[in-house]
Design an enzyme around this catalytic site. Structure first.
Site, PDB file in Angstrom:
ATOM      1  N   LYS A 188      43.129  51.684  36.604  1.00 53.19           N
ATOM      2  CA  LYS A 188      44.357  50.903  36.689  1.00 53.19           C
ATOM      3  C   LYS A 188      45.242  51.238  35.478  1.00 53.19           C
ATOM      4  CE  LYS A 188      41.574  48.581  39.621  1.00 53.19           C
ATOM      5  NZ  LYS A 188      40.343  47.898  39.292  1.00 53.19           N
ATOM      6  N   ALA A 195      41.099  45.543  33.298  1.00 57.19           N
ATOM      7  CA  ALA A 195      41.744  46.569  34.139  1.00 57.19           C
ATOM      8  C   ALA A 195      43.262  46.623  33.959  1.00 57.19           C
ATOM      9  CB  ALA A 195      41.394  46.327  35.605  1.00 57.19           C
TER      10      ALA A 195
END
Ligand SMILES: *Cc1c(COP(=O)(O)O)cnc(C)c1O
Length: 458
Positions: free
Chosen positions: A257, A216
Site C-alpha cells: 500500500k 499499511a
C-alpha cells in the site's frame, strides 16, 4: 485566476487498456459465475479491486531496482531499507517479510498464545485470521461513529477509549499487545487522530500493554492529521510520521500500500527481546533475517517508495483524486461512507439497490451491474464477505453492505474517475428496475467471497 490543482508527477511509461462491449462482458461475467474475482484482468477496463500491490512505481524506484544487492546475507539493500525505517519510524530492529500478513505471522507466532485477547480498531481480516487461528480473541474497540455511513467526522477510524479500557480491565494478564490500525481500512480508510493515537497508547501503557501499529496506510493517515487536526498544518508528513510512531512499540507493514511496491512488507520493533523472539520465526517462515521474504532489488525500491510517499505533494495528488471521485458521486446523489477515505470510496449498496432483499446480496449485485455497465471491477465488502456464522451457519446480515471503489496509486487519471462516476450514475438511474439480486450456487466453507459461484435471479 487561481491555478487549478494537477498531479505532482508526469507519465513516462504507459500500459494500454481496452474497453469491451456489453455483450462481451455479459459472457465473461457469466463464465465468472457473477464473481468478479474470477474474471481475467484483461477482461477489466478499470480495475478497482484493490490498492494493494497495484500502484505504479516511480522512475527512481525502477532505478533502485537495478542497484539491488542479491547477496544472501548482509545485502546493502537490507541496510538501505533498515536505515529508511529507522529514520522514518524510529524502529531500530527491522525484519523484512514478503507481505503484510507474513509480518503478522512472524510477530504473532512469537507474541500470541491460546486464550489471549487482542483489542484493536477493526482488525484487518488477515490480522484477525492470525489471531483467531492461534485460538486467541480479536476484540473490536472502534468508536461507534464509524457505523453511521452518513456522519461527517474527521477521524472516524479512532479507538473508543472507553471500550478499550473495559477490555484491558476485564482481561488483565491476557492482553499481549493492542493493534492500532492506521488508516482504519475496515471502516472505509478512515484516519485515526494524533490525539487518539497518543491517548490510546498512554492507556495501554498504563495497563502494561504494548501497542503494535498496523501500518499499511500510515502515510495517508499522516496526511489527514496534517490537513484536519489542529496544530499539525505546518508540520511535514515525515515529522508527523515520526510523532505517530514515537507512541507505539512495534509495527507490521504491508508495503504493497503506502510503500508503493508490488510485493513486500516488514516488521519494525523498538524492543530487542521481541526482535530476538520474532527472528526465530522469520528464518523458517520467510528466510534469513536480512532479506526475510524480499529480493534485494525490492528492498531498494521499497526504501525509495517510503521516502517519496512521505512527501506532501505525492499524498495530496492521491487523496485529491479520491476526493474528486467523491465529489462526482455527490453531484449524482450516490450515497457512500462519509467523509471520503484515503484509498477508496465505499458505496452504500443497501441504499442504492434498496429493492433487493438482503438475502439476494445487494452489494454483490451492484458490483456485477457496475462491471456490466462499463467493465469496472469493484469489490464487494458486504454480506458475501461477511460470510456465515461459524456456529449457526446462517448468513451474517448484521453489518454494512458496501461496494468498495479502491483507487490504485498513480495509475489512473481523473478522466478515469469521470468514467467510474458516470457508470455508477447510469446504474443508479435505473435502480428501480433492478429488483432481483443473486443466489449462491456453490461456496467454500471459509473466505467464500474469492471463489463463490452465483446465479442471477429474475
Ligand atoms: C493489506 C493489509 C494487511 C495485510 O497485508 P498483505 O500485504 O495484503 O499481506 C494488513 N493490515 C492492513 C490494514 C492492510 O490493509
Amino acid at each position: 485566476m487561481e491555478l487549478p490543482f494537477a498531479e505532482s508527477w508526469k507519465i513516462k511509461m504507459i500500459e494500454p487498456i481496452r474497453r469491451s462491449t456489453r455483450q462481451e462482458r455479459e459472457q465473461w461475467l457469466k463464465e465468472a459465475h457473477y464473481n468478479v474475482f474470477q474474471l481475467k484482468a484483461e477482461q477489466v477496463y478499470i480495475d478497482l479491486l484493490t490498492d494493494s500491490g497495484t500502484g505504479a512505481m516511480s522512475d527512481r524506484q525502477w532505478a533502485e531496482m537495478m542497484l539491488g544487492d542479491e547477496s544472501y546475507a548482509g545485502a546493502t539493500s537490507f541496510y538501505k531499507l533498515e536505515k529508511r525505517i529507522r529514520d522514518l519510524f524510529g524502529m531500530p530492529y527491522v525484519i523484512p517479510t514478503h507481505q503484510g500478513r507474513a509480518a503478522e505471522n512472524v510477530l504473532f507466532s512469537y507474541l500470541v498464545k491460546e486464550g489471549d485477547v487482542i483489542p484493536g480498531n477493526a482488525h484487518f481480516d488477515t490480522t484477525k485470521g492470525h489471531i483467531e487461528s492461534r485460538h486467541a480473541h480479536a476484540i473490536d474497540v472502534t468508536t461507534d461513529e464509524a457505523k453511521d455511513t452518513q456522519l461527517e467526522v474527521p477521524f472516524k477510524g479512532n479507538v473508543s477509549l472507553e471500550k478499550l479500557e473495559k477490555v484491558l480491565t476485564e482481561n488483565k494478564g491476557r492482553v499481549p499487545f493492542m493493534v492500532l490500525t492506521i488508516t482504519n481500512n475496515t471502516v472505509g480508510g478512515q484516519p485515526v487522530s494524533m490525539e487518539n493515537i497518543r491517548e490510546t497508547c498512554a492507556l495501554c501503557h498504563r495497563h502494561g500493554v504494548p501497542v503494535v501499529m498496523d501500518s499499511a496506510r500510515f502515510a495517508e493517515n499522516a496526511y489527514f492529521i496534517k490537513t484536519r487536526e489542529a496544530g499539525y498544518a505546518d508540520r511535514t508528513i515525515k515529522e508527523i510520521t515520526a510523532e505517530m510512531y514515537s507512541h507505539v512499540d512495534a509495527m507490521t507493514m504491508s508495503a504493497k500500500k503506502d510503500g508503493i511496491v508490488n510485493m513486500g512488507g516488514f516488521i519494525g520493533m523498538k524492543n530487542r527481546e521481541w526482535y530476538e523472539g520474532a527472528k526465530l520465526y522469520c528464518i523458517p517462515f520467510e528466510g534469513y533475517v536480512t532479506y526475510g521474504g524480499m529480493n534485494g532489488r525490492d528492498m531498494n525500491a521499497l526504501a525509495q517508495g517510503l521516502d517519496e510517499n512521505t512527501e506532501f505533494d505525492m499524498l495530496h495528488t492521491r487523496i485529491h483524486q479520491v476526493a474528486y471521485l467523491a465529489s462526482k458521486l455527490d453531484e449524482y446523489g450516490i450515497p457512500y461512507q462519509r467523509p471520503a477515505g484515503g484509498h477508496a470510496i465505499f458505496v452504500d449498496a443497501d441504499k442504492v439497490l434498496d429493492r433487493i432483499p438482503k438475502e439476494e446480496f445487494p452489494a454483490q449485485t451492484l458490483t456485477c451491474e457496475l462491471y456490466l455497465e462499463a467493465g469496472i471491477r469493484a469489490c464487494e465488502i458486504g454480506y458475501m464477505l461477511a460470510d456465515r456464522d461459524p456456529e449457526t451457519r446462517e448468513n451474517r446480515f448484521g453489518g454494512l453492505d458496501l461496494v468498495r471503489l479502491c483507487i490504485p496509486r498513480r495509475v489512473y487519471t481523473d478522466n478515469h474517475m469521470n468514467v467510474i462516476a458516470a457508470a455508477m450514475k447510469n446504474v443508479y438511474d435505473r435502480r428501480a428496475e433492478i429488483t432481483r439480486g443473486v443466489a449462491i450456487e456453490w461456496e467454500a466453507p471459509l473466505m467464500r467471497h474469492f471463489t463463490v459461484q452465483l446465479k442471477r435471479l429474475g
